[in-house]
Design an enzyme around this catalytic site. Structure first.
Site, short mmCIF file in Angstrom:
data_model
loop_
_atom_site.label_atom_id
_atom_site.label_comp_id
_atom_site.label_asym_id
_atom_site.label_seq_id
_atom_site.Cartn_x
_atom_site.Cartn_y
_atom_site.Cartn_z
N SER A 1 68.14 -64.52 47.66
CA SER A 1 68.00 -63.65 48.62
C SER A 1 69.48 -62.95 48.96
O SER A 1 69.28 -62.03 49.75
CB SER A 1 67.25 -64.21 49.98
OG SER A 1 68.20 -65.29 50.55
N LYS B 1 71.54 -65.93 55.76
CA LYS B 1 71.36 -64.38 55.76
C LYS B 1 72.32 -63.84 56.52
O LYS B 1 73.04 -64.36 57.17
CB LYS B 1 70.00 -64.48 56.33
CG LYS B 1 68.87 -64.88 55.83
CD LYS B 1 68.27 -64.22 54.55
CE LYS B 1 66.96 -64.60 53.96
NZ LYS B 1 67.10 -65.78 52.99
#
Length: 187
Positions: free
Chosen positions: A109, A146
């Protein structure tokens, strides 16, 4: 470069300890332990090693690597590289000892941020996160890596891969630290 110090470093990484004076005498093919005393005194003076309870221990400088100069990543250059200084990766990568830890990345990701599956990230849990930082976040009972985006009372975690959408906390969010470096091995 001190070839004797390189031999001691190789010994250290193989045996996970510093060699004794007798072992160094054999490593360096010397006849006298007194010669080793002179060599180690220079290393102590140069702050490469320390001595505690009559035993040599590596200092932070022991693990430093020579910084040979710079290299162009664009067009080739005729510049020659010269050893000008050494850099300790501890000093370079770890800004807040005691508040810094490593995590191994699992997943894709964050690939567009240059963080790949299997990389190590160095997390500083003392550093205050800002909008756009990459953080280790504990969201709704699970950890993830993230970008953090905060706008007034809204917090979103964003991936660096279009395959993944934004994540907003349903129940809870806490930040475990900010990514300060990425370590990748190529071989």
């Amino acid at each position: 470069m001190d070839t004797r110090l390189n031999k001691v470093k190789k010994f250290y990484f193989k045996h996970k300890r510093m060699p004794s004076f007798r072992e160094m005498k054999d490593l360096f093919s010397l006849k006298s332990v007194n010669s080793i005393t002179k060599i180690t005194q220079k290393w102590i003076h140069d702050q490469v090693v320390d001595i505690i309870d009559k035993r040599l221990i590596p200092s932070k400088n022991f693990f430093s690597l020579p910084l040979l100069g710079s290299i162009k990543a664009g067009s080739p250059s005729m510049e020659e590289a010269y050893e000008t200084e050494s850099v300790s990766l501890d000093h370079y990568l770890v800004g807040n000892p005691g508040y810094t830890y490593l995590l191994r990345v699992s997943g894709d990701s964050m690939i567009n941020a240059g963080i790949n599956d299997g990389d190590l990230v160095i997390i500083d849990k003392k550093r205050e996160h800002r909008n756009g930082d990459i953080v280790a976040a504990y969201i709704d009972g699970q950890w993830t890596l993230k970008y953090i985006e905060q706008q007034e009372s809204t917090v979103r975690l964003l991936a660096a891969n279009p395959k993944y959408g934004p994540i907003t906390p349903k129940e809870s969010l806490s930040i475990g630290g900010v990514v300060v470096s990425v370590i990748r091995q190529y071989y």
